[in-house]
Write an enzyme that holds these catalytic residues in place. Structure first.
Site, short mmCIF file in Angstrom:
data_model
loop_
_atom_site.label_atom_id
_atom_site.label_comp_id
_atom_site.label_asym_id
_atom_site.label_seq_id
_atom_site.Cartn_x
_atom_site.Cartn_y
_atom_site.Cartn_z
N ASN A 9 0.86 -1.19 0.00
CA ASN A 9 0.00 0.00 0.00
C ASN A 9 0.90 1.24 0.00
O ASN A 9 1.52 1.54 1.01
CB ASN A 9 -0.89 -0.04 1.27
CG ASN A 9 -1.72 1.22 1.42
OD1 ASN A 9 -1.84 2.02 0.49
ND2 ASN A 9 -2.30 1.40 2.60
N TRP A 10 0.94 1.91 -1.14
CA TRP A 10 1.84 3.07 -1.25
C TRP A 10 1.24 4.34 -0.66
O TRP A 10 1.89 5.36 -0.60
CB TRP A 10 2.20 3.30 -2.72
CG TRP A 10 3.04 2.22 -3.32
CD1 TRP A 10 3.53 1.11 -2.69
CD2 TRP A 10 3.52 2.12 -4.67
NE1 TRP A 10 4.26 0.33 -3.55
CE2 TRP A 10 4.27 0.94 -4.78
CE3 TRP A 10 3.37 2.92 -5.80
CZ2 TRP A 10 4.88 0.54 -5.97
CZ3 TRP A 10 3.97 2.52 -6.99
CH2 TRP A 10 4.72 1.35 -7.07
N LYS A 11 -0.01 4.27 -0.28
CA LYS A 11 -0.71 5.42 0.33
C LYS A 11 -0.57 6.66 -0.56
O LYS A 11 -0.47 6.53 -1.78
CB LYS A 11 -0.19 5.68 1.74
CG LYS A 11 -0.13 4.41 2.59
CD LYS A 11 0.06 4.70 4.03
CE LYS A 11 0.23 3.40 4.78
NZ LYS A 11 0.17 3.53 6.20
N HIS A 96 -9.53 0.92 5.22
CA HIS A 96 -8.23 1.15 5.86
C HIS A 96 -8.43 2.11 7.03
O HIS A 96 -9.23 3.04 6.95
CB HIS A 96 -7.24 1.74 4.84
CG HIS A 96 -5.83 1.71 5.34
ND1 HIS A 96 -5.35 2.62 6.26
CD2 HIS A 96 -4.80 0.87 5.08
CE1 HIS A 96 -4.09 2.33 6.54
NE2 HIS A 96 -3.73 1.27 5.83
N GLU A 98 -6.77 4.48 8.07
CA GLU A 98 -6.53 5.90 7.77
C GLU A 98 -7.77 6.55 7.17
O GLU A 98 -7.99 7.75 7.31
CB GLU A 98 -5.30 6.03 6.86
CG GLU A 98 -4.02 5.80 7.64
CD GLU A 98 -2.84 5.32 6.83
OE1 GLU A 98 -2.89 5.38 5.58
OE2 GLU A 98 -1.86 4.87 7.45
N GLU A 168 -5.24 -5.12 10.88
CA GLU A 168 -4.27 -4.04 11.00
C GLU A 168 -4.51 -3.26 12.30
O GLU A 168 -5.34 -2.34 12.33
CB GLU A 168 -4.40 -3.08 9.82
CG GLU A 168 -4.12 -3.72 8.48
CD GLU A 168 -3.50 -2.71 7.53
OE1 GLU A 168 -2.39 -2.96 7.08
OE2 GLU A 168 -4.11 -1.66 7.27
N GLY A 174 2.47 2.24 10.53
CA GLY A 174 3.39 3.35 10.31
C GLY A 174 4.15 3.77 11.56
O GLY A 174 4.77 4.83 11.59
N SER A 214 3.55 -2.21 10.24
CA SER A 214 5.01 -2.20 10.36
C SER A 214 5.65 -3.53 9.98
O SER A 214 6.59 -4.00 10.64
CB SER A 214 5.42 -1.77 11.77
OG SER A 214 4.95 -0.46 12.03
N GLY A 235 2.84 -1.30 4.25
CA GLY A 235 2.80 0.13 3.92
C GLY A 235 4.21 0.64 3.64
O GLY A 235 4.74 0.48 2.54
N GLY A 236 4.81 1.24 4.65
CA GLY A 236 6.13 1.90 4.49
C GLY A 236 7.16 1.08 3.74
O GLY A 236 7.81 1.59 2.81
C1 PEP Z 1 -0.74 -0.01 5.88
O1 PEP Z 1 -0.67 1.01 5.25
O2 PEP Z 1 -1.73 -0.71 5.73
C2 PEP Z 1 0.35 -0.38 6.78
C3 PEP Z 1 0.26 -1.52 7.42
O3 PEP Z 1 1.40 0.49 6.91
P1 PEP Z 1 2.83 0.18 7.56
O4 PEP Z 1 3.33 -1.11 7.00
O5 PEP Z 1 3.69 1.35 7.19
O6 PEP Z 1 2.63 0.08 9.05
#
Ligand code: PEP
Length: 253
Positions: A9-11, A96, A98, A168, A174, A214, A235-236
């Site tokens: 997920n590049w957000k 999600h 966010e 999640e 993040g 993470s 994500g990251g």
């Molecule tokens: C996400 O965006 O769904 C996520 C899990 O981010 P990260 O891996 O950065 O925690």
């Protein structure tokens, strides 16, 4: 046997040049390691087309980060399943944290998006997870159950592989602070139990439940060992070609 599922997920990151370079480096790096797993890249809308062209016929799939619940019309700023399918998307992330937390998306909206996307032919990554306060107050299972029950009520799922549930924990997204494999397994076993009751035992045997929060190349292996962790939403680390390549190589075993 459930096929391992890894999605990046590049957000709201990445401009065109960066997207092209990241995708090309990823494609070159993963090679055969994707042969036995499902891999999805979820870039921002602006680079979906470009990423689709860069992944070509590798088998890597394209996903979007959100969708609206109507096919077209006066919905300024929104995007429909038909539009996402048209650009090559096979998957979409729905619910999600966010979006639930920053944009106040309700369980009701999540349900509408989930049902309409499946109906229209998009596969769905449905996110659920508790906040830090909920975890500290011992309300993790309750929070996750409510989100799941509201999303899955009366859902007719023709093919269990078309839905992936991403657990999640909000406090792990993040933050660099991931749930331990045991913590994630405990919640994900409960998710399987709840979805089994709602969708049927033969559906849930084939339904993938992945962990997100993470995830890196340093912790993916210990997560995937767990019985109810069928992959990861990343994500990251998915914004760094080498990291995503390593995660996929480990997952592809
Ligand atoms: C996400 O965006 O769904 C996520 C899990 O981010 P990260 O891996 O950065 O925690």
């Amino acid at each position: 046997m459930r096929k391992v599922f890894i999605a990046g997920n590049w957000k709201m990151n990445i401009l065109r040049n960066e997207a092209k370079e990241l995708t090309e480096r990823f494609v070159a790096g993963v090679n055969d390691s994707i042969a036995n797993i499902d891999v999805v890249l979820c870039p921002p809308y602006t680079v979906l087309d470009l990423v689709e062209r860069s992944i070509g016929h590798t088998g890597i799939m394209l996903g979007a980060q959100d969708v609206f619940w109507k096919d077209m019309g006066p919905f300024t700023g929104e995007i429909s399943p038909a539009m996402l399918l048209d650009v090559g998307c096979k998957w979409v992330i729905i619910g999600h944290s966010e979006r639930r937390n920053t944009l106040s998306e309700s369980d009701e909206l999540v349900k509408k998006k989930l049902e309409f996307s499946l109906e229209e032919g998009l596969n769905v990554i449905l996110c659920v997870g508790e906040t830090l306060d909920e975890r500290n107050e011992g309300k993790t299972i309750r929070a996750v159950s409510v989100q799941l029950e509201r999303a899955l009520l009366d859902l007719e799922l023709d093919d269990p592989t078309r839905l992936v549930i991403a657990y999640e924990p909000v406090w792990a997204i993040g933050t660099g602070r991931n749930a331990t494999p045991d913590q994630a397994q405990r919640v994900q076993a409960t998710i399987r139990e709840i979805t089994g009751k709602m969708l049927g035992e033969n559906v849930v045997e084939r339904l993938r439940i992945v962990y997100g929060g993470s995830v890196t190349e340093g912790n993916i292996e210990e997560l995937l060992v767990k019985q109810d962790i069928d992959g990861a939403l990343v994500g990251g680390a998915s914004l760094v070609a080498d990291s995503l390549v390593k995660i996929v190589q480990i997952a592809g075993g």
